[in-house]
Design an enzyme around this catalytic site. Sequence first.
Site, PDB file in Angstrom:
ATOM      1  N   ARG A 109      67.188 -84.530  56.585  1.00  0.00           N
ATOM      2  CA  ARG A 109      68.352 -84.831  55.740  1.00  0.00           C
ATOM      3  C   ARG A 109      68.439 -86.297  55.333  1.00  0.00           C
ATOM      4  O   ARG A 109      69.128 -86.626  54.379  1.00  0.00           O
ATOM      5  CB  ARG A 109      69.634 -84.358  56.424  1.00  0.00           C
ATOM      6  CG  ARG A 109      69.691 -82.839  56.492  1.00  0.00           C
ATOM      7  CD  ARG A 109      71.026 -82.355  57.026  1.00  0.00           C
ATOM      8  NE  ARG A 109      70.899 -81.015  57.521  1.00  0.00           N
ATOM      9  CZ  ARG A 109      70.849 -80.679  58.807  1.00  0.00           C
ATOM     10  NH1 ARG A 109      70.937 -81.596  59.738  1.00  0.00           N
ATOM     11  NH2 ARG A 109      70.720 -79.434  59.162  1.00  0.00           N
ATOM     12  N   GLU A 151      68.727 -84.421  73.498  1.00  0.00           N
ATOM     13  CA  GLU A 151      69.641 -83.908  74.509  1.00  0.00           C
ATOM     14  C   GLU A 151      68.892 -83.132  75.591  1.00  0.00           C
ATOM     15  O   GLU A 151      69.188 -83.244  76.771  1.00  0.00           O
ATOM     16  CB  GLU A 151      70.698 -83.017  73.846  1.00  0.00           C
ATOM     17  CG  GLU A 151      71.831 -82.659  74.776  1.00  0.00           C
ATOM     18  CD  GLU A 151      72.956 -81.929  74.063  1.00  0.00           C
ATOM     19  OE1 GLU A 151      73.894 -81.503  74.761  1.00  0.00           O
ATOM     20  OE2 GLU A 151      72.902 -81.784  72.838  1.00  0.00           O
TER      21      GLU A 151
END
Length: 170
Positions: free
Chosen positions: A58, A95
């Site tokens: 993006r 994460e």
Amino acid sequence: MSFKDYIRVIPDFPQPGISFKDITTLLNDGDKYRQAIDELKKMVAHMKIDLIAGPEARGFVVGAPLAYALGVGFVPIRKSGKLPSDTIEIEYDLEYGKDRLAMHSDAIKPGQNVLIADDLLATGGTISTSVQLVKQLGGNIAGAAFLIELADLNGRAKLPGVDIVSLVTY
């Protein structure tokens, strides 16, 4: 209407407890997409920018049209193994695991002023890695520009001294 009205929020995606900010609804509206890029252009007008670098994927849809609007070049930052020439790479923490970002080793000349552009500033991991890549090639960080900033995740803390602009803050 605000730009937030054009960003779809999807609860529990990609996992329970996450409130995903989907920019595809903004990108689908040509007028609002153009307005968003034009607004970011105004927000970075005070910065001295020679190039824009954007992490995939993006960062491409924000950085490339912003580079076009400013009349500067665009440098893609990709996942490891995706660029066809000599690269530099940096591993960073996700994460749940690790990933690597890469940039062509000749993409930035020493002393060039580079704006990092992406769709989202969350924890700051991707952007701080992008900053490290630019600096490793001798580039200066002119600033960072985002469509969205998730303020509660405090990504700014990983970017000390970086001039940050965000179109929308949650």
